[in-house]
Structures are given as C-alpha cells and as structure tokens.
Design a protein around this motif. Sequence first.
Motif, PDB file in Angstrom:
ATOM      1  N   MET A 273       0.824  -1.220   0.000  1.00 14.43           N
ATOM      2  CA  MET A 273       0.000   0.000   0.000  1.00 14.43           C
ATOM      3  C   MET A 273       0.857   1.268   0.000  1.00 14.43           C
ATOM      4  O   MET A 273       0.527   2.250  -0.658  1.00 14.43           O
ATOM      5  CB  MET A 273      -1.041  -0.007   1.128  1.00 14.43           C
ATOM      6  N   ARG A 274       1.994   1.223   0.724  1.00 16.47           N
ATOM      7  CA  ARG A 274       2.816   2.438   0.805  1.00 16.47           C
ATOM      8  C   ARG A 274       3.512   2.758  -0.522  1.00 16.47           C
ATOM      9  O   ARG A 274       3.603   3.917  -0.931  1.00 16.47           O
ATOM     10  CB  ARG A 274       3.847   2.323   1.927  1.00 16.47           C
ATOM     11  N   THR A 275       4.019   1.718  -1.199  1.00 17.85           N
ATOM     12  CA  THR A 275       4.703   1.952  -2.486  1.00 17.85           C
ATOM     13  C   THR A 275       3.721   2.553  -3.493  1.00 17.85           C
ATOM     14  O   THR A 275       4.053   3.497  -4.218  1.00 17.85           O
ATOM     15  CB  THR A 275       5.271   0.616  -3.035  1.00 17.85           C
ATOM     16  N   LEU A 276       2.510   2.017  -3.516  1.00 17.52           N
ATOM     17  CA  LEU A 276       1.507   2.563  -4.452  1.00 17.52           C
ATOM     18  C   LEU A 276       1.139   3.997  -4.053  1.00 17.52           C
ATOM     19  O   LEU A 276       1.041   4.882  -4.908  1.00 17.52           O
ATOM     20  CB  LEU A 276       0.260   1.662  -4.468  1.00 17.52           C
ATOM     21  N   ALA A 277       0.954   4.223  -2.753  1.00 20.53           N
ATOM     22  CA  ALA A 277       0.592   5.574  -2.295  1.00 20.53           C
ATOM     23  C   ALA A 277       1.671   6.584  -2.713  1.00 20.53           C
ATOM     24  O   ALA A 277       1.359   7.687  -3.198  1.00 20.53           O
ATOM     25  CB  ALA A 277       0.398   5.585  -0.781  1.00 20.53           C
ATOM     26  N   GLU A 278       2.936   6.196  -2.573  1.00 19.72           N
ATOM     27  CA  GLU A 278       4.028   7.115  -2.969  1.00 19.72           C
ATOM     28  C   GLU A 278       3.982   7.407  -4.465  1.00 19.72           C
ATOM     29  O   GLU A 278       4.163   8.536  -4.900  1.00 19.72           O
ATOM     30  CB  GLU A 278       5.389   6.505  -2.603  1.00 19.72           C
ATOM     31  N   LYS A 279       3.723   6.372  -5.242  1.00 26.32           N
ATOM     32  CA  LYS A 279       3.646   6.566  -6.708  1.00 26.32           C
ATOM     33  C   LYS A 279       2.496   7.531  -7.057  1.00 26.32           C
ATOM     34  O   LYS A 279       2.671   8.456  -7.839  1.00 26.32           O
ATOM     35  CB  LYS A 279       3.431   5.210  -7.390  1.00 26.32           C
ATOM     36  N   LEU A 280       1.329   7.306  -6.441  1.00 21.86           N
ATOM     37  CA  LEU A 280       0.158   8.124  -6.778  1.00 21.86           C
ATOM     38  C   LEU A 280       0.341   9.580  -6.355  1.00 21.86           C
ATOM     39  O   LEU A 280      -0.100  10.498  -7.041  1.00 21.86           O
ATOM     40  CB  LEU A 280      -1.111   7.547  -6.132  1.00 21.86           C
ATOM     41  N   ALA A 281       0.985   9.771  -5.207  1.00 26.51           N
ATOM     42  CA  ALA A 281       1.175  11.144  -4.708  1.00 26.51           C
ATOM     43  C   ALA A 281       1.997  11.975  -5.692  1.00 26.51           C
ATOM     44  O   ALA A 281       1.845  13.199  -5.766  1.00 26.51           O
ATOM     45  CB  ALA A 281       1.849  11.098  -3.346  1.00 26.51           C
ATOM     46  N   LYS A 282       2.866  11.284  -6.481  1.00 28.77           N
ATOM     47  CA  LYS A 282       3.766  12.022  -7.393  1.00 28.77           C
ATOM     48  C   LYS A 282       3.192  12.191  -8.798  1.00 28.77           C
ATOM     49  O   LYS A 282       3.798  12.851  -9.628  1.00 28.77           O
ATOM     50  CB  LYS A 282       5.093  11.245  -7.514  1.00 28.77           C
ATOM     51  N   ASP A 283       2.051  11.534  -9.089  1.00 25.37           N
ATOM     52  CA  ASP A 283       1.570  11.511 -10.475  1.00 25.37           C
ATOM     53  C   ASP A 283       0.438  12.527 -10.684  1.00 25.37           C
ATOM     54  O   ASP A 283      -0.682  12.332 -10.213  1.00 25.37           O
ATOM     55  CB  ASP A 283       1.077  10.098 -10.823  1.00 25.37           C
ATOM     56  N   PRO A 284       0.710  13.611 -11.412  1.00 25.87           N
ATOM     57  CA  PRO A 284      -0.302  14.654 -11.592  1.00 25.87           C
ATOM     58  C   PRO A 284      -1.435  14.236 -12.523  1.00 25.87           C
ATOM     59  O   PRO A 284      -2.395  14.986 -12.706  1.00 25.87           O
ATOM     60  CB  PRO A 284       0.497  15.811 -12.203  1.00 25.87           C
ATOM     61  N   ARG A 285      -1.309  13.051 -13.135  1.00 30.34           N
ATOM     62  CA  ARG A 285      -2.377  12.646 -14.067  1.00 30.34           C
ATOM     63  C   ARG A 285      -3.540  11.935 -13.356  1.00 30.34           C
ATOM     64  O   ARG A 285      -4.564  11.668 -13.961  1.00 30.34           O
ATOM     65  CB  ARG A 285      -1.815  11.708 -15.138  1.00 30.34           C
ATOM     66  N   VAL A 286      -3.361  11.616 -12.051  1.00 28.78           N
ATOM     67  CA  VAL A 286      -4.407  10.839 -11.365  1.00 28.78           C
ATOM     68  C   VAL A 286      -5.680  11.675 -11.217  1.00 28.78           C
ATOM     69  O   VAL A 286      -5.716  12.647 -10.474  1.00 28.78           O
ATOM     70  CB  VAL A 286      -3.948  10.371  -9.964  1.00 28.78           C
ATOM     71  N   MET A 287      -6.707  11.290 -11.964  1.00 25.67           N
ATOM     72  CA  MET A 287      -7.973  12.030 -11.871  1.00 25.67           C
ATOM     73  C   MET A 287      -9.061  11.194 -11.192  1.00 25.67           C
ATOM     74  O   MET A 287     -10.036  11.725 -10.661  1.00 25.67           O
ATOM     75  CB  MET A 287      -8.446  12.453 -13.250  1.00 25.67           C
ATOM     76  N   VAL A 288      -8.888   9.871 -11.221  1.00 24.22           N
ATOM     77  CA  VAL A 288      -9.881   8.991 -10.602  1.00 24.22           C
ATOM     78  C   VAL A 288      -9.159   7.934  -9.778  1.00 24.22           C
ATOM     79  O   VAL A 288      -8.183   7.335 -10.236  1.00 24.22           O
ATOM     80  CB  VAL A 288     -10.742   8.270 -11.679  1.00 24.22           C
ATOM     81  N   LEU A 289      -9.630   7.725  -8.551  1.00 23.03           N
ATOM     82  CA  LEU A 289      -9.155   6.605  -7.723  1.00 23.03           C
ATOM     83  C   LEU A 289     -10.368   5.778  -7.338  1.00 23.03           C
ATOM     84  O   LEU A 289     -11.342   6.308  -6.790  1.00 23.03           O
ATOM     85  CB  LEU A 289      -8.456   7.127  -6.458  1.00 23.03           C
ATOM     86  N   VAL A 290     -10.307   4.477  -7.638  1.00 27.46           N
ATOM     87  CA  VAL A 290     -11.385   3.580  -7.196  1.00 27.46           C
ATOM     88  C   VAL A 290     -10.805   2.609  -6.169  1.00 27.46           C
ATOM     89  O   VAL A 290     -10.010   1.723  -6.509  1.00 27.46           O
ATOM     90  CB  VAL A 290     -12.005   2.796  -8.378  1.00 27.46           C
ATOM     91  N   ASN A 291     -11.161   2.828  -4.901  1.00 26.74           N
ATOM     92  CA  ASN A 291     -10.756   1.919  -3.817  1.00 26.74           C
ATOM     93  C   ASN A 291     -11.747   0.762  -3.810  1.00 26.74           C
ATOM     94  O   ASN A 291     -12.838   0.875  -3.252  1.00 26.74           O
ATOM     95  CB  ASN A 291     -10.847   2.631  -2.466  1.00 26.74           C
ATOM     96  N   ASN A 292     -11.365  -0.329  -4.454  1.00 29.71           N
ATOM     97  CA  ASN A 292     -12.353  -1.409  -4.651  1.00 29.71           C
ATOM     98  C   ASN A 292     -11.910  -2.753  -4.063  1.00 29.71           C
ATOM     99  O   ASN A 292     -12.756  -3.557  -3.676  1.00 29.71           O
ATOM    100  CB  ASN A 292     -12.618  -1.540  -6.164  1.00 29.71           C
ATOM    101  N   ALA A 293     -10.598  -2.993  -3.965  1.00 31.02           N
ATOM    102  CA  ALA A 293     -10.120  -4.326  -3.536  1.00 31.02           C
ATOM    103  C   ALA A 293     -10.733  -4.711  -2.193  1.00 31.02           C
ATOM    104  O   ALA A 293     -10.791  -3.901  -1.265  1.00 31.02           O
ATOM    105  CB  ALA A 293      -8.600  -4.331  -3.431  1.00 31.02           C
ATOM    106  N   GLY A 294     -11.220  -5.932  -2.108  1.00 31.05           N
ATOM    107  CA  GLY A 294     -11.813  -6.367  -0.845  1.00 31.05           C
ATOM    108  C   GLY A 294     -12.191  -7.827  -0.883  1.00 31.05           C
ATOM    109  O   GLY A 294     -12.171  -8.458  -1.938  1.00 31.05           O
TER     110      GLY A 294
END
Length: 274
Positions: free
Chosen positions: A75-96
């Motif tokens: 989760m932390r590696t992905l969070a770090e990647k997303l925090a740096k990417d200005p293209r992220v317009m949609v996040l779907v928290n779906n895994a469960g």
Amino acid sequence: MPPTNSEFSRPLAVVTGASAGLGKVFARQLAERGFDLLLVARDKDRLLALGDELSLQYAISAEAWPADLSRDEGMRTLAEKLAKDPRVMVLVNNAGFGTKGKLATRPVSEQATMLELHVMAPFLLTRAVLPGMIERREGRIITVSSVASFTASAGGVNYCATKAYQRVMMESLALELAGTGVKVQALCPGFTHTEFHERMQIDKTKGIPSWAWLEAERVVRDSLDAAFGDGPVVVIPGKRYKLMVAVLKHLPGFIKRPMQNRYARARLEQKRSE
Ligand SMILES: NC(=O)c1ccc[n+]([C@@H]2O[C@H](COP(=O)([O-])OP(=O)(O)OC[C@H]3O[C@@H](n4cnc5c(N)ncnc54)[C@H](OP(=O)(O)O)[C@@H]3O)[C@@H](O)[C@H]2O)c1
C-alpha cells in the motif's frame, strides 16, 4: 470532466482489485470513457491480460501494478507513486474480500488482513491523491463499500465494521471537500455477481433469492454516472436496496434488531450446512 484525446495528456484512473469482479468492470467502463488505467491487484497475469485487451479495444494505455494492498509495502509503495503523479484524476478503492464464520473462531491474521485492506489501504491511497486533486481542482474518489455498511451481522463482524468505515470516511470527506472541485463517493452495492462469493466458498444458488442479485455492469454504471454527473455521495444501486437501506435507517431498534438477528441466524445455519 471529459478526458482529452492527446495520448500524453489523458488523465489516469487507478482501480484497485482490477483483476476480477467490480474492479475489472470499473476498468472497462473507465477505459470506455477515455481514461488511461493503472490496474492494481495481486494477480499479475490477469492484470496484464486485461490491460492488453482494454488498451487495444479503447486505444488507451493501461499499466499493470501487481501489489498486495493488505501489506504495508504494497500500500505504501503505491501511495508514494500516486502522490507524485499529476495525471491521477480517478481513484477507485475497490479491492476487498469477505469471510464467513464467527469472530471468535476466525484466524486473527485473516481478520487483520481485512482491516489492512479495507481500512488502511483506502485511507493511505485517498490521502496520497487528495492534495494533488485539490490543487488541480478536479478528481473523483470512489470507495466500494456495501449495503452491509448499514447493518450488523453475525458472521460478518469485521466486514460490516470496515464497510461502515469506508462509507463514513467518504461521507465525512465529502463535507471537507465542498467547493474544492473534488468529488467522493461511497458505492454501496447489495449482492452482486462477481467472484466475491465463490472466493468465500458460498453457494450463490442457496439462501439468496435470484431477485436480490445485481449485475456488476449495472452497479459500476450507476457509480460512474453519479460520480461524473450530479449524483449523491452514497450510491446504492437498485430500487430494492435503496428501500432496504431506508427501512434499516429509520426502523426503531426494537423492531430492527430481532429482524437482523433472525436473518443472521438463518445465514449462519445456511453457511454451516454448506
Ligand atoms: N460482490 C458483492 O456482492 C459485493 C457487495 C457489496 C460490496 N462488495 C465489495 O466490492 C468490492 C469488490 O469485490 P468483488 O465483488 O468484485 O469481488 P471479487 O470478484 O472477488 O474481486 C475482488 C478483487 O479484490 C482484489 N484483492 C483481494 N485481496 C487483495 C489484496 N490483498 N491486495 C490487492 N487486491 C486484492 C482481487 O484481486 P487479486 O486476487 O488478484 O488480488 C480482486 O481483483 C469489495 O470491496 C467488496 O467488499 C461486493
């Protein structure tokens, strides 16, 4: 929020749990809407196959990001990647995932995994994308909760509790984000045809009437139409489930509790007999 056509300025949609079920359908419908994709789940082969299929079909680019989001590193590696990417317009928290059986007898590690995946991962990923979205004044965050978030259930203690966390997190965040251009949603489906119940080794033909089942395509369409339109923060697909939630919310406890207990006992007996 229509995406642009240029390959280099296409916005990115991140979908967790994209290898199957609702996540896979979210990926397809977001590709249809013109988003590039970051596909996250543990099964790398399924993510790669889906990414290839969707990029060919919709002329978008799709990256597979294999990760176990119940693990700190995942989760932390992905969070770090997303925090740096200005293209992220949609996040779907779906895994469960779900489990069956009473809390006192379920393995602690399994239940702790659920808390990490349903609580810590959506919190960290949401927290990672929020500052960029607020700065850019656009973004959509959808967290797939459940109608179970409105109930208490024997045999689903942490499932109901973590789904309630997800719903209330989105509802509270919506208040904080008023006027920022960032919109959040708690998607609360009822029984939906995916791999969810097979993974729990529940026979879908027993105990749950056929009218109670929703199609994943419809659930995701309701969610995305609400997120990109003027929809509410809490999205409950299907008239029957909307009614059920309204009843659950407003019935007094002395009527509701015996009903829930009767339903929970019936579900436990059914699970025991399988
Ligand atoms: N189906 C229903 O009736 C229903 C109803 C209400 C809410 N929901 C919610 O809908 C969401 C999606 O479930 P679904 O019904 O689509 O089930 P599903 O078909 O079993 O899909 C679950 C997805 O989550 C991923 N996943 C599970 N554990 C993971 C982990 N540790 N790290 C990363 N990814 C993980 C799985 O991929 P890998 O195995 O490849 O990791 C898979 O892609 C869940 O949050 C569930 O609680 C489902």
